[in-house]
Each structure stands twice: as structure tokens, then as C-alpha cells.
Motif scaffolding. Structure first.
Motif, PDB file in Angstrom:
ATOM      1  N   THR A 194       1.226  -1.352   0.440  1.00 10.15           N
ATOM      2  CA  THR A 194       0.198  -0.121  -0.209  1.00 10.15           C
ATOM      3  C   THR A 194       1.225   1.115   0.144  1.00 10.15           C
ATOM      4  O   THR A 194       2.111   0.980   0.929  1.00 10.15           O
ATOM      5  CB  THR A 194      -0.903   0.012   1.674  1.00 10.15           C
ATOM      6  N   ALA A 195       0.529   2.124  -0.658  1.00  9.72           N
ATOM      7  CA  ALA A 195       1.318   3.649  -1.111  1.00  9.72           C
ATOM      8  C   ALA A 195       0.632   4.643  -0.601  1.00  9.72           C
ATOM      9  O   ALA A 195      -0.516   4.755  -1.536  1.00  9.72           O
ATOM     10  CB  ALA A 195       1.772   3.617  -2.101  1.00  9.72           C
ATOM     11  N   VAL A 196       0.773   5.533  -0.068  1.00 12.85           N
ATOM     12  CA  VAL A 196      -0.323   6.643   0.592  1.00 12.85           C
ATOM     13  C   VAL A 196       0.353   8.488   0.030  1.00 12.85           C
ATOM     14  O   VAL A 196       2.008   8.105   0.110  1.00 12.85           O
ATOM     15  CB  VAL A 196      -0.651   7.041   1.967  1.00 12.85           C
ATOM     16  N   ASP A 197       0.068   9.051  -0.504  1.00 12.40           N
ATOM     17  CA  ASP A 197       0.752  10.715  -0.836  1.00 12.40           C
ATOM     18  C   ASP A 197       0.227  11.675  -0.728  1.00 12.40           C
ATOM     19  O   ASP A 197      -0.899  11.282  -1.310  1.00 12.40           O
ATOM     20  CB  ASP A 197       1.538  10.216  -2.250  1.00 12.40           C
ATOM     21  N   PRO A 198       0.257  12.661  -0.577  1.00 15.41           N
ATOM     22  CA  PRO A 198      -0.157  14.060   0.347  1.00 15.41           C
ATOM     23  C   PRO A 198      -1.192  14.232  -1.393  1.00 15.41           C
ATOM     24  O   PRO A 198      -1.860  15.386  -1.063  1.00 15.41           O
ATOM     25  CB  PRO A 198       0.452  14.225   0.887  1.00 15.41           C
ATOM     26  N   SER A 199      -0.311  14.094  -2.783  1.00 14.69           N
ATOM     27  CA  SER A 199      -0.326  14.625  -3.961  1.00 14.69           C
ATOM     28  C   SER A 199      -1.500  13.979  -4.670  1.00 14.69           C
ATOM     29  O   SER A 199      -1.188  13.349  -5.083  1.00 14.69           O
ATOM     30  CB  SER A 199       0.886  15.049  -4.183  1.00 14.69           C
ATOM     31  N   PRO A 200      -2.903  14.580  -4.860  1.00 14.72           N
ATOM     32  CA  PRO A 200      -3.658  13.478  -5.536  1.00 14.72           C
ATOM     33  C   PRO A 200      -2.947  13.811  -7.384  1.00 14.72           C
ATOM     34  O   PRO A 200      -3.153  12.438  -8.004  1.00 14.72           O
ATOM     35  CB  PRO A 200      -4.721  14.354  -6.099  1.00 14.72           C
ATOM     36  N   VAL A 201      -1.955  14.806  -7.484  1.00 17.29           N
ATOM     37  CA  VAL A 201      -1.674  14.591  -8.945  1.00 17.29           C
ATOM     38  C   VAL A 201      -0.122  12.830  -8.749  1.00 17.29           C
ATOM     39  O   VAL A 201       0.155  12.129  -9.770  1.00 17.29           O
ATOM     40  CB  VAL A 201      -0.560  15.375  -9.320  1.00 17.29           C
ATOM     41  N   ALA A 202       0.339  13.262  -7.873  1.00 17.48           N
ATOM     42  CA  ALA A 202       1.397  11.914  -7.282  1.00 17.48           C
ATOM     43  C   ALA A 202       1.009  10.606  -7.337  1.00 17.48           C
ATOM     44  O   ALA A 202       1.352   9.542  -7.891  1.00 17.48           O
ATOM     45  CB  ALA A 202       2.366  12.931  -6.564  1.00 17.48           C
ATOM     46  N   VAL A 203       0.201  10.248  -6.486  1.00 19.40           N
ATOM     47  CA  VAL A 203      -0.830   9.378  -6.904  1.00 19.40           C
ATOM     48  C   VAL A 203      -1.847   8.945  -8.293  1.00 19.40           C
ATOM     49  O   VAL A 203      -1.710   7.619  -8.192  1.00 19.40           O
ATOM     50  CB  VAL A 203      -2.216   9.382  -5.713  1.00 19.40           C
ATOM     51  N   GLY A 204      -2.118   9.967  -8.844  1.00 17.62           N
ATOM     52  CA  GLY A 204      -2.591   9.483  -9.871  1.00 17.62           C
ATOM     53  C   GLY A 204      -1.763   8.563 -11.056  1.00 17.62           C
ATOM     54  O   GLY A 204      -1.760   7.793 -11.705  1.00 17.62           O
ATOM     55  N   HIS A 205      -0.478   9.572 -10.887  1.00 17.33           N
ATOM     56  CA  HIS A 205       1.100   9.538 -11.779  1.00 17.33           C
ATOM     57  C   HIS A 205       1.122   7.441 -11.736  1.00 17.33           C
ATOM     58  O   HIS A 205       1.338   6.863 -11.917  1.00 17.33           O
ATOM     59  CB  HIS A 205       2.736  10.297 -11.839  1.00 17.33           C
ATOM     60  N   ALA A 206       1.139   7.112  -9.652  1.00 18.43           N
ATOM     61  CA  ALA A 206       1.971   6.423  -9.192  1.00 18.43           C
ATOM     62  C   ALA A 206       0.280   4.888  -9.332  1.00 18.43           C
ATOM     63  O   ALA A 206       0.902   3.546 -10.509  1.00 18.43           O
ATOM     64  CB  ALA A 206       0.929   5.979  -8.154  1.00 18.43           C
ATOM     65  N   ARG A 207      -0.851   4.949 -10.088  1.00 14.98           N
ATOM     66  CA  ARG A 207      -2.241   3.975  -9.958  1.00 14.98           C
ATOM     67  C   ARG A 207      -1.409   4.400 -11.649  1.00 14.98           C
ATOM     68  O   ARG A 207      -1.773   2.988 -12.018  1.00 14.98           O
ATOM     69  CB  ARG A 207      -3.174   4.759 -10.144  1.00 14.98           C
TER      70      ARG A 207
ATOM     71  N   ASP B 199      -2.506   2.261  -3.926  1.00 11.50           N
ATOM     72  CA  ASP B 199      -2.130   3.832  -4.099  1.00 11.50           C
ATOM     73  C   ASP B 199      -2.988   4.622  -3.505  1.00 11.50           C
ATOM     74  O   ASP B 199      -4.589   5.154  -3.864  1.00 11.50           O
ATOM     75  CB  ASP B 199      -1.629   4.338  -5.564  1.00 11.50           C
ATOM     76  N   LEU B 200      -3.145   5.967  -2.421  1.00 16.95           N
ATOM     77  CA  LEU B 200      -4.046   6.412  -1.419  1.00 16.95           C
ATOM     78  C   LEU B 200      -3.595   7.357  -1.485  1.00 16.95           C
ATOM     79  O   LEU B 200      -2.485   7.852  -1.392  1.00 16.95           O
ATOM     80  CB  LEU B 200      -4.785   5.468  -0.725  1.00 16.95           C
ATOM     81  N   VAL B 201      -4.930   8.629  -1.533  1.00 22.03           N
ATOM     82  CA  VAL B 201      -4.167   9.658  -0.787  1.00 22.03           C
ATOM     83  C   VAL B 201      -4.447  10.129   0.109  1.00 22.03           C
ATOM     84  O   VAL B 201      -5.259  10.042   1.360  1.00 22.03           O
ATOM     85  CB  VAL B 201      -4.743  11.163  -2.178  1.00 22.03           C
ATOM     86  N   ALA B 202      -3.041  10.558   1.518  1.00 23.44           N
ATOM     87  CA  ALA B 202      -3.171  10.847   2.502  1.00 23.44           C
ATOM     88  C   ALA B 202      -1.734  11.177   3.061  1.00 23.44           C
ATOM     89  O   ALA B 202      -1.182  11.407   2.001  1.00 23.44           O
ATOM     90  CB  ALA B 202      -3.402   9.147   3.361  1.00 23.44           C
ATOM     91  N   ARG B 203      -1.678  11.663   4.059  1.00 21.91           N
ATOM     92  CA  ARG B 203      -1.280  12.240   4.880  1.00 21.91           C
ATOM     93  C   ARG B 203      -0.210  11.906   6.023  1.00 21.91           C
ATOM     94  O   ARG B 203      -0.942  10.515   6.335  1.00 21.91           O
ATOM     95  CB  ARG B 203      -1.351  13.296   5.762  1.00 21.91           C
TER      96      ARG B 203
END
Length: 252
Positions: free
Chosen positions: A69-82, A94-98
């Protein structure tokens, strides 16, 4: 914590400099080699990447056999990861979270990797408390971060975010109080039941290669994806790293 996606470098074939202590690697390969030394084997264990960026570390862990599972606060980065993980056929959540507010239950993960996270949060104790909470007893935290030295201030506070010619991060992403030497970070880890086990310095084998790559990226002549072939990194033991370092800690 800032929402700017990380600059991530793909793995390259390692070339030995000193087989006992030092190897030339790409930035991503440094992380993967270190994980291979200090983290438990994948074998279906649950791993969480905090500060997942565009997904390189998560992909590396998945290929080592972890359930990731991976989290990042940036929706843009998470979109690229997905998108990257779907393209490569990797089953990664891949989730958006702090990092300060992880949306998981207690003791869910055997491994947590904190990527480019500890040096950008002004709530370090919240991040470490959350990390300790989601780690299983005996679980491992692996992280990369930045020490606080005259050279690291010059690089991170100056070149990377203040000097127009070399600026690649927004103003305020890094602050002197968020750059922490290993002893200071070890004390913070200990407050949350995370016991430091190892520290390794990593740095460009040839600093001029990094300067050239940063200048080229800043001028728009290359993209983030074109940086990896240009810079090799050295990984070596160091009690007092000059700029960046990797480390690990164990819960309990």
C-alpha cells in the motif's frame, strides 16, 4: 507536509566501487539495495510506503514479494503512481493520505518505508506516532531523509529552493528545523518505541553530475524521467552524513 511530488530516479545496474562498503547506484537502486539488507523478506508481508510519490518504491517492494500500500498527500502523484502500476500489472493500493493521519488500523504492516517525508513535515512526532501505530510488533521502519549540516543547508535550503538557476522545489518545502541529524532523529524515534538500528550516507558519486542534471531539469532541457542515466549515487556507512542518509528502526 508538502504536496510536491518527489524527484524519483529509476534503478540502474550497480557497479562496485569498494565491495565491502561502497557501491555506485542510481537513487532508486540505493533504496532497494538498502531494503534488501535491513528489511524482512517480502514473502507476502504487508508493506506501506509513506510519501509514495510516483510509485517507484512501491513497485520495487511489490517485485520483492510484499503486499504493498502506498500513500502520498499529492493527488497528482498518486494518479501517476496508479497509472504506472496498472501499466506494469502490479497490484498496489495507491491512496491519497497524509503521513500525520494514516487511514489504517493498528499493527497492519510489517514494513513501513518513509520516503522524502521526515524532512518536509513540521509534525514529526505525529508522523512517528502514526508509523509506530500501524507497524506490527517487531516491524521495521526504513526511511531516507536529510541531515542538518552546512552542506545540506547549502543544497536543500539554497540550491534546491532558493537559487533561481537551480530551484527545483517550491519555497518553504524544506526548513532548517526539519533537517535532522541521525542522533536527533534517533531520539525522536525512541519516544515512539522505534529503536534505531542503522544509518548509511548516500550521495552523488560525482557531485558535478547532479549539478548538471539539476540545471538541465531546471532549464527544461530534460524531464524527471531523463535524470536517472545522468547521476550515480554512493551508499556507505557514516555516523555523520553530510547531506542525505538512509536509516532503519525496529518497533519494540
Amino acid at each position: 507536509m508538502g504536496t510536491t511530488p518527489h524527484i524519483e530516479l529509476d534503478a540502474a545496474s550497480p557497479a562496485a566501487i569498494d565491495g565491502r562498503h561502497i557501491r555506485a547506484l542510481s537513487f532508486q537502486a540505493v533504496r532497494m539495495e538498502y531494503l534488501g539488507e535491513v528489511a524482512p523478506r517480502g514473502e507476502g508481508r504487508a508493506a506501506l510506503v509513506v510519501g509514495g510519490g510516483r510509485g517507484l518504491i512501491a513497485a520495487g517492494l511489490a517485485r520483492l514479494g510484499y503486499r504493498v500500500t502506498a500513500v502520498d498527500p499529492s493527488p497528482v502523484a498518486v494518479g501517476h503512481a496508479r497509472a504506472a502500476h496498472r501499466r506494469d500489472g502490479l497490484a498496489i493500493a495507491d491512496l491519497v493520505a497524509r503521513a500525520e493521519e494514516l487511514p489504517f488500523g493498528d499493527q497492519e504492516f510489517d514494513l513501513v518505508y518513509g520516503a522524502d517525508t521526515l524532512e518536509v513535515t513540521d509534525r514529526l512526532d505525529d508522523v512517528l506516532a502514526q508509523t509506530a501505530r500501524v507497524l506490527a510488533p517487531g516491524g521495521t521502519l526504513v526511511y531516507d531523509t536529510v541531515s542538518r549540516t552546512p552542506l545540506s543547508r547549502l543544497v536543500y535550503l539554497g540550491a534546491f529552493q532558493a537559487v533561481p538557476m537551480t530551484r527545483i522545489m517550491p519555497p518553504g518545502r524544506y526548513g532548517a528545523d526539519r533537517l535532522r541529524p541521525p542522533a536527533e532523529l534517533a531520539a525522536a524515534l525512541s519516544r515512539h518505541g522505534l529503536h534505531s538500528r542503522d544509518v548509511r550516507e548516500f550521495k552523488p558519486r560525482n557531485p558535478l553530475d547532479l549539478v548538471r542534471a539539476v540545471l538541465a531539469r531546471r532549464s527544461g532541457r530534460i524531464t524527471d524521467e531523463e535524470i536517472p542515466p545522468l547521476v550515480d549515487f554512493v551508499l556507505s556507512p557514516a555516523a555523520r552524513p553530510l547531506v542525505t542518509y538512509l536509516g532503519c528502526a525496529v518497533k519494540g
